[in-house]
Design an enzyme around this catalytic site. Structure first.
Site, PDB file in Angstrom:
ATOM      1  N   ARG A 144       0.765  -1.276  -0.014  1.00 36.21           N
ATOM      2  CA  ARG A 144       0.020  -0.024   0.167  1.00 36.21           C
ATOM      3  C   ARG A 144       0.791   1.316   0.134  1.00 36.21           C
ATOM      4  NH1 ARG A 144      -4.561   0.426   3.521  1.00 36.21           N
ATOM      5  NH2 ARG A 144      -4.332  -1.614   3.977  1.00 36.21           N
ATOM      6  N   MET A 163     -10.902 -10.547  14.270  1.00 41.11           N
ATOM      7  CA  MET A 163     -10.085  -9.449  13.582  1.00 41.11           C
ATOM      8  C   MET A 163      -9.736  -8.331  14.377  1.00 41.11           C
ATOM      9  SD  MET A 163     -11.831  -9.804   9.811  1.00 41.11           S
ATOM     10  CE  MET A 163     -11.657 -11.404   8.783  1.00 41.11           C
ATOM     11  N   LEU A 164      -8.805  -8.421  15.050  1.00 43.01           N
ATOM     12  CA  LEU A 164      -8.301  -7.350  15.876  1.00 43.01           C
ATOM     13  C   LEU A 164      -6.767  -7.217  15.808  1.00 43.01           C
ATOM     14  CD1 LEU A 164     -10.432  -8.251  19.201  1.00 43.01           C
ATOM     15  CD2 LEU A 164     -10.836  -6.434  17.390  1.00 43.01           C
ATOM     16  N   HIS A 213      -7.804   5.466  45.202  1.00 52.12           N
ATOM     17  CA  HIS A 213      -8.889   6.101  45.402  1.00 52.12           C
ATOM     18  C   HIS A 213      -8.895   7.697  44.982  1.00 52.12           C
ATOM     19  CE1 HIS A 213     -12.992   7.464  46.855  1.00 52.12           C
ATOM     20  NE2 HIS A 213     -12.346   8.551  47.622  1.00 52.12           N
TER      21      HIS A 213
HETATM   22  P1  FAD Z   1      -3.704  -5.793   7.843  1.00 51.98           P
HETATM   23  O1  FAD Z   1      -3.822  -4.745   9.095  1.00 51.98           O
HETATM   24  O2  FAD Z   1      -5.036  -5.504   7.086  1.00 51.98           O
HETATM   25  O3  FAD Z   1      -2.542  -5.570   7.046  1.00 51.98           O
HETATM   26  C1  FAD Z   1      -2.419  -6.334   5.985  1.00 51.98           C
HETATM   27  C2  FAD Z   1      -1.316  -5.567   5.048  1.00 51.98           C
HETATM   28  O4  FAD Z   1      -0.871  -6.439   3.908  1.00 51.98           O
HETATM   29  C3  FAD Z   1      -1.997  -4.357   4.526  1.00 51.98           C
HETATM   30  O5  FAD Z   1      -1.288  -3.264   4.556  1.00 51.98           O
HETATM   31  C4  FAD Z   1      -2.020  -4.885   3.054  1.00 51.98           C
HETATM   32  O6  FAD Z   1      -1.873  -3.581   2.013  1.00 51.98           O
HETATM   33  C5  FAD Z   1      -0.959  -5.728   2.747  1.00 51.98           C
HETATM   34  N1  FAD Z   1      -1.134  -6.638   1.770  1.00 51.98           N
HETATM   35  C6  FAD Z   1      -1.842  -7.613   1.349  1.00 51.98           C
HETATM   36  N2  FAD Z   1      -1.796  -8.211   0.406  1.00 51.98           N
HETATM   37  C7  FAD Z   1      -0.680  -8.061  -0.079  1.00 51.98           C
HETATM   38  C8  FAD Z   1       0.359  -8.399  -0.912  1.00 51.98           C
HETATM   39  N3  FAD Z   1      -0.088  -9.654  -1.795  1.00 51.98           N
HETATM   40  N4  FAD Z   1       1.738  -8.142  -0.982  1.00 51.98           N
HETATM   41  C9  FAD Z   1       2.068  -6.998  -0.297  1.00 51.98           C
HETATM   42  N5  FAD Z   1       1.166  -6.643   0.691  1.00 51.98           N
HETATM   43  C10 FAD Z   1       0.153  -6.945   0.965  1.00 51.98           C
HETATM   44  N6  FAD Z   1      -8.543  -3.515  15.630  1.00 51.98           N
HETATM   45  C11 FAD Z   1      -8.453  -3.127  17.031  1.00 51.98           C
HETATM   46  O7  FAD Z   1      -7.720  -4.234  17.746  1.00 51.98           O
HETATM   47  N7  FAD Z   1      -8.788  -2.086  17.465  1.00 51.98           N
HETATM   48  C12 FAD Z   1      -9.227  -1.329  16.830  1.00 51.98           C
HETATM   49  O8  FAD Z   1      -9.593  -0.119  17.340  1.00 51.98           O
HETATM   50  C13 FAD Z   1      -9.459  -1.516  15.341  1.00 51.98           C
HETATM   51  N8  FAD Z   1     -10.444  -0.401  14.717  1.00 51.98           N
HETATM   52  C14 FAD Z   1     -10.612  -0.695  13.371  1.00 51.98           C
HETATM   53  C15 FAD Z   1     -11.237   0.365  12.504  1.00 51.98           C
HETATM   54  C16 FAD Z   1     -11.578  -0.209  11.419  1.00 51.98           C
HETATM   55  C17 FAD Z   1     -12.340   1.036  10.517  1.00 51.98           C
HETATM   56  C18 FAD Z   1     -11.129  -1.448  10.824  1.00 51.98           C
HETATM   57  C19 FAD Z   1     -11.263  -1.523   9.397  1.00 51.98           C
HETATM   58  C20 FAD Z   1     -10.441  -2.144  11.421  1.00 51.98           C
HETATM   59  C21 FAD Z   1     -10.251  -2.022  12.808  1.00 51.98           C
HETATM   60  N9  FAD Z   1      -9.650  -2.940  13.555  1.00 51.98           N
HETATM   61  C22 FAD Z   1      -9.283  -2.712  14.834  1.00 51.98           C
HETATM   62  C23 FAD Z   1      -9.012  -4.191  12.996  1.00 51.98           C
HETATM   63  C24 FAD Z   1      -7.618  -4.161  12.709  1.00 51.98           C
HETATM   64  O9  FAD Z   1      -7.462  -3.173  11.935  1.00 51.98           O
HETATM   65  C25 FAD Z   1      -7.382  -5.529  12.183  1.00 51.98           C
HETATM   66  O10 FAD Z   1      -7.656  -6.480  12.943  1.00 51.98           O
HETATM   67  C26 FAD Z   1      -5.768  -5.627  11.824  1.00 51.98           C
HETATM   68  O11 FAD Z   1      -5.013  -4.403  10.986  1.00 51.98           O
HETATM   69  C27 FAD Z   1      -5.507  -6.912  11.180  1.00 51.98           C
HETATM   70  O12 FAD Z   1      -3.872  -6.946  10.970  1.00 51.98           O
HETATM   71  P2  FAD Z   1      -3.161  -7.662   9.946  1.00 51.98           P
HETATM   72  O13 FAD Z   1      -1.891  -7.334  10.188  1.00 51.98           O
HETATM   73  O14 FAD Z   1      -3.554  -8.983   9.909  1.00 51.98           O
HETATM   74  O15 FAD Z   1      -3.726  -7.189   8.696  1.00 51.98           O
HETATM   75  P1  NAD Z   2     -18.789  -6.608  12.772  1.00 50.55           P
HETATM   76  O1  NAD Z   2     -18.887  -8.100  12.668  1.00 50.55           O
HETATM   77  O2  NAD Z   2     -18.470  -6.419  13.862  1.00 50.55           O
HETATM   78  O3  NAD Z   2     -20.399  -6.393  12.629  1.00 50.55           O
HETATM   79  C1  NAD Z   2     -21.395  -6.759  11.432  1.00 50.55           C
HETATM   80  C2  NAD Z   2     -22.584  -6.321  11.738  1.00 50.55           C
HETATM   81  O4  NAD Z   2     -23.431  -6.480  10.776  1.00 50.55           O
HETATM   82  C3  NAD Z   2     -23.480  -7.633  12.533  1.00 50.55           C
HETATM   83  O5  NAD Z   2     -24.012  -6.771  13.613  1.00 50.55           O
HETATM   84  C4  NAD Z   2     -24.002  -8.147  11.881  1.00 50.55           C
HETATM   85  O6  NAD Z   2     -25.363  -9.006  12.408  1.00 50.55           O
HETATM   86  C5  NAD Z   2     -24.792  -7.120  10.819  1.00 50.55           C
HETATM   87  N1  NAD Z   2     -24.925  -7.879   9.391  1.00 50.55           N
HETATM   88  C6  NAD Z   2     -24.150  -8.615   8.681  1.00 50.55           C
HETATM   89  N2  NAD Z   2     -24.880  -8.716   7.629  1.00 50.55           N
HETATM   90  C7  NAD Z   2     -26.040  -7.928   7.437  1.00 50.55           C
HETATM   91  C8  NAD Z   2     -26.843  -7.533   6.638  1.00 50.55           C
HETATM   92  N3  NAD Z   2     -27.103  -8.185   5.389  1.00 50.55           N
HETATM   93  N4  NAD Z   2     -27.773  -6.377   6.966  1.00 50.55           N
HETATM   94  C9  NAD Z   2     -27.919  -5.835   8.211  1.00 50.55           C
HETATM   95  N5  NAD Z   2     -26.850  -6.331   8.990  1.00 50.55           N
HETATM   96  C10 NAD Z   2     -25.949  -7.055   8.829  1.00 50.55           C
HETATM   97  O7  NAD Z   2     -18.252  -6.296  11.381  1.00 50.55           O
HETATM   98  P2  NAD Z   2     -17.872  -4.697  11.008  1.00 50.55           P
HETATM   99  O8  NAD Z   2     -18.244  -3.945  12.001  1.00 50.55           O
HETATM  100  O9  NAD Z   2     -18.050  -4.748   9.729  1.00 50.55           O
HETATM  101  O10 NAD Z   2     -16.253  -4.783  11.523  1.00 50.55           O
HETATM  102  C11 NAD Z   2     -15.322  -5.792  10.793  1.00 50.55           C
HETATM  103  C12 NAD Z   2     -14.441  -6.198  11.866  1.00 50.55           C
HETATM  104  O11 NAD Z   2     -13.408  -4.972  12.222  1.00 50.55           O
HETATM  105  C13 NAD Z   2     -14.866  -6.323  13.473  1.00 50.55           C
HETATM  106  O12 NAD Z   2     -15.347  -7.701  13.676  1.00 50.55           O
HETATM  107  C14 NAD Z   2     -13.649  -6.222  14.336  1.00 50.55           C
HETATM  108  O13 NAD Z   2     -13.030  -7.403  14.387  1.00 50.55           O
HETATM  109  C15 NAD Z   2     -12.880  -5.269  13.467  1.00 50.55           C
HETATM  110  N6  NAD Z   2     -13.042  -3.886  14.148  1.00 50.55           N
HETATM  111  C16 NAD Z   2     -12.399  -3.540  15.340  1.00 50.55           C
HETATM  112  C17 NAD Z   2     -12.809  -2.453  16.125  1.00 50.55           C
HETATM  113  C18 NAD Z   2     -12.279  -2.354  17.393  1.00 50.55           C
HETATM  114  O14 NAD Z   2     -11.600  -3.252  17.919  1.00 50.55           O
HETATM  115  N7  NAD Z   2     -12.706  -1.205  18.109  1.00 50.55           N
HETATM  116  C19 NAD Z   2     -13.353  -1.301  15.362  1.00 50.55           C
HETATM  117  C20 NAD Z   2     -13.687  -1.553  14.124  1.00 50.55           C
HETATM  118  C21 NAD Z   2     -13.534  -2.827  13.470  1.00 50.55           C
END
Ligand code: FAD
Ligand code: NAD
Length: 466
Positions: A36, A319-320, A445
């Protein structure tokens, strides 16, 4: 001749970059491939960090607007959205550059480009200018993360039909937003835009939000969000979404077959994420996938190929980011012959709304399903002196402990700083602590953490302040 490494990680997210650093610390010649153009993955670029930045900024905006009720008179409070977005982008840049520095410091080779398998030991890398390079490695770790799931037949345009990535960079506060899916992303991003002035409607398939979370917490959470102005449409199925020039119509059917259409400026689709294996050419290395198209691994993160491993969102489990990081460390230690391990019973989950929601270990529903006898200790922030002092009293702490042994089996919090408070319970659970161990630990506290101690006391019905 292609350059040879002892370990190569495909993907520079929290799983991949942490794994690369740990392998380098352990003396391996290591490379990390990222496509990316910046490190940190989904989390730092379009996930955890930008969303937490906007959650914080929107909460500050909301709080300042409401300060006069507390005796602090401020002038007119105005939103400068583009400045707010720049502040968020700055946080992302600082952190992603920080990861680049860490790779350099640890002598990890950072290769910019898209990696794909050529064979079990060879990876082809194509950079942004389509230049190709092949490297070989004894060990390969797949850490390619996940991508948002669209609804069938509805593509993200990131202007009107948004994934979380689009919802993090809206240029003007929309009047109305439909959020499809009441999970982590829907509720965090819904909260951001609601605080900035958008009318937010959550359309959820199930009869409760945040599936998998302790039901009592999930119900309290929805009650609080409703009070904040977010509207919920439960047990509604989205049938189709029709785009217009200036928005979209979301067509839904409820559980009784009643149809309801929602006119909206933008639609955020947050119905989950799926493993990202696209373009990896896993066939060339003959790697097996599981039933959900994730990379299949054993308990040591090894795939069906002896030298290929996978971690993070691309494999099973929550997925965290912290789960991905811990797996990155564990797999690195396994690769060098140590005994890396992740305890999946103590992975916390936090939703960074106001109030925060935090959860660890078993829910009541799981304990019932597993026929485990448990005791409940609960303490409301309403009775916590620090929460009272600052008028932040919504929510409670709930601790579940084994009836016979008193061992803490799970904890579920909604309230101020819940995401920080959960760490204490995580450590207690890692040490196999009982609720009495927490109850007998002296807590400062006045702190919010006293609510954890009181909930632990309440397991044996001896809370002092309730
Ligand atoms: P990723 O972070 O997805 O990293 C994978 C990387 O691999 C990417 O940068 C991608 O570009 C790269 N890649 C893919 N294919 C290739 C390839 N073929 N060659 C080279 N590079 C490649 N989790 C939390 O714990 N706390 C949070 O507050 C939280 N908030 C979130 C908010 C949002 C909006 C979203 C979408 C997710 C959030 N998550 C949160 C989830 C968290 O982002 C993911 O669980 C975490 O990033 C997963 O880490 P990873 O290393 O497995 O993959
Ligand atoms: P999610 O799995 O948390 O929630 C998806 C929701 O969509 C569920 O409530 C499900 O019942 C509903 N749903 C599924 N299909 C539907 C449909 N057709 N119509 C209406 N509702 C439907 O998924 P997300 O919010 O997309 O987040 C993805 C993942 O990213 C999370 O599971 C989490 O692991 C990670 N994430 C983590 C954080 C954090 O740690 N604070 C923040 C953002 C994302």
């Amino acid at each position: 001749m292609s350059e040879k490494f002892q370990a190569v990680i495909i993907g520079g997210g929290p799983g991949g970059y942490v794994c690369a650093i740990r392998l380098a610390q352990l003396g391996f010649k290591t490379a990390c491939i990222e496509s990316r153009g910046s490190l940190g993955g989904t989390c730092l670029n379009v996930g955890c960090i930008p969303s937490k930045s906007l959650l914080n900024l929107s909460e500050e905006f909301h709080k300042v607007k409401n300060l006069s009720s507390k005796g602090i008179e401020v002038g007119e409070v105005k939103l400068n959205l583009s400045k707010m977005m720049k502040s968020k982008d700055k946080a992302v840049t600082i952190l992603t550059k920080g990861v680049e520095f860490l790779l350099k410091k640890n002598k990890v080779t950072y290769i910019k480009g898209h990696g794909s398998f050529k064979s079990k030991n060879e990876i082809n890398i194509k950079d942004a200018d389509n230049k190709e390079l092949t490297i070989t490695s004894d060990n390969i770790v797949i850490a390619t993360g996940s991508v948002p799931v669209p609804l069938p037949g509805i593509n993200f345009d990131e202007k009107i039909i948004l994934s979380s990535t689009g919802a993090l960079k809206i240029e003007q506060v929309p009047k109305k937003m439909i959020v499809v899916g009441g999970g982590y992303i829907g509720l965090e991003m819904g909260s951001v835009w609601s605080r900035l002035g958008t009318e937010v409607h959550v359309v959820e398939f199930l009869d409760h939000i945040t599936p998998g979370m302790d039901k009592e917490i999930s119900e309290e959470f929805m009650k609080i969000l409703k009070k904040q102005g977010i509207k919920f449409h439960m047990q509604h199925k989205v049938e189709k979404i029709k785009k217009k020039n200036d928005g979209a119509i979301v067509f839904t059917t409820d559980k009784d077959g009643n149809k309801k259409d929602f006119d909206s400026d933008v639609v955020l689709i947050s119905v989950g994420r799926k493993a990202n294996t696209d373009g990896l050419n896993i066939k060339a290395a003959d790697i097996e996938l599981d039933e959900k198209q994730r990379i299949k691994t054993d308990e040591n993160f090894k795939t069906n190929q002896d030298n290929i491993y996978a971690i993070g969102d691309v494999i099973t489990g929550p997925m965290l980011a912290h789960k991905a990081e811990d797996e990155g460390i564990a797999v690195a230690e396994n690769i060098v012959g140590q005994s890396g391990h992740v305890n999946y019973d103590t992975i916390p989950g936090v939703i960074y709304t106001t109030p925060e929601v935090a959860t660890i270990g078993k829910t009541e529903e799981q304990l019932k399903d597993e026929n485990v006898d448990y005791k409940i200790g609960k303490f409301s922030f309403m009775a916590n002196s620090r929460a009272k002092a600052i008028d932040d009293t919504e929510g409670f702490v709930k601790i579940l402990a084994d009836t016979k042994t008193d061992k803490v089996l799970g904890a579920h919090l909604i309230g101020p700083h819940a995401g920080e408070l959960i760490a204490e319970i995580g450590i207690a659970m890692e040490f196999g602590a009982s609720s009495e161990d927490i109850a007998r630990t002296c807590h400062a506290h006045p702190t919010f953490s006293e609510a954890v101690k009181e909930a632990a006391l309440s397991v044996d019905k001896r809370a002092i302040h309730s």
